[in-house]
Design an enzyme around this catalytic site. Sequence first.
Site, short mmCIF file in Angstrom:
data_model
loop_
_atom_site.label_atom_id
_atom_site.label_comp_id
_atom_site.label_asym_id
_atom_site.label_seq_id
_atom_site.Cartn_x
_atom_site.Cartn_y
_atom_site.Cartn_z
N LEU A 1 31.28 34.98 18.94
CA LEU A 1 30.18 35.04 19.59
C LEU A 1 29.43 35.05 20.75
CD1 LEU A 1 29.02 33.30 15.85
CD2 LEU A 1 29.54 35.83 16.40
N LYS A 2 30.63 35.06 21.11
CA LYS A 2 29.79 34.69 22.93
C LYS A 2 28.48 33.98 23.36
CE LYS A 2 33.10 38.38 24.11
NZ LYS A 2 33.68 38.47 22.75
N GLU B 1 21.16 23.24 25.49
CA GLU B 1 20.49 23.02 24.22
C GLU B 1 20.71 23.39 23.58
OE1 GLU B 1 19.96 19.50 23.81
OE2 GLU B 1 19.24 19.46 21.34
N THR B 2 20.23 24.67 23.97
CA THR B 2 20.30 25.98 22.85
C THR B 2 21.64 25.84 21.83
OG1 THR B 2 18.74 26.69 23.21
CG2 THR B 2 19.74 28.07 22.04
N THR C 1 37.22 41.60 29.94
CA THR C 1 38.26 42.68 30.54
C THR C 1 38.33 43.99 30.49
OG1 THR C 1 39.33 43.09 28.01
CG2 THR C 1 40.25 41.90 29.41
N ARG D 1 47.41 46.76 24.72
CA ARG D 1 47.62 48.50 24.80
C ARG D 1 49.57 48.48 25.08
NH1 ARG D 1 43.70 47.38 22.97
NH2 ARG D 1 41.49 49.10 23.95
N ARG E 1 41.81 47.96 18.22
CA ARG E 1 42.33 50.03 17.76
C ARG E 1 43.54 49.76 17.37
NH1 ARG E 1 37.21 50.71 22.29
NH2 ARG E 1 38.22 48.84 23.21
#
Length: 235
Positions: free
Chosen positions: A64-65, A71-72, A116, A178, A209
């Site tokens: 979720l980066k 605090e949050t 990236t 890749r 992918r």
Amino acid sequence: MRRPKDYIIFPLDFSEYESVVKYVELLKDVVGVFKIGLELFISQGPGIVGAIRSICSNKIFLDLKLHDIPETVKRALLALTQYRPDFVTIHPELPKGFLEGLELYQTKVLGVTVLTSIDKDMLGFMGYKDEDISDLVIKRARLSKEIGCHGVICSGHEVKKIKEIFGESFITVVPGIRPKWVVSKDDQKRIMTPRDAIVSGADYLVIGRPIRDAKDPKSAALKISQEIESALKEI
Ligand code: C5P
């Protein structure tokens, strides 16, 4: 002893429940970790973690980066631990020792270094005109280490240096993978083959992918596993 498939993180980049079930069932025996990103988390809600766990025992990565004031981020992290993810991601612009004393159970916290998909032009636009991308990755890995992260997300190009500076046990998770047999780079700029990333010392490879869009996703994952297996013999 880790098996080659344990190195593969498959991102469940979908919004529909049916696609998640389809790909989890298809790939659970050929990848190690399922990654839940923003799209899926927002579409299906946190209940998707339990839904995946009811199908398989693979590790779960909640990507979720998190990026907000300390605090949050702290409160969000503590809220996330109720789902017992194996990995979560945060942006590391946080005070030194930030993660100390937090009850995170088995969850490993990974710092986001430089996405990236970002290249030199984009870095310049963001205000880092004379900054070398790799130097910035190392700086942000240092920040991640100082706040108490267990590792980082980085491109394959920085893994070796990160391991040298921060130690073998500092986890490196590498997207932008890749295989040679994949034609399109999509939006990824700093890419690497599975073999090269493993030889550099990567602990996990995020591969989306090339597996998801293959004619036969399970065979594609198995082919990548074989490449990882032979790369591990080179180390
Ligand atoms: O292999 P592919 O490019 O399809 O992988 C895309 C996935 O990699 C997405 O889930 C994206 O969030 C993730 N990613 C990441 N960190 C980056 C770049 C991509 O976690 N720096």
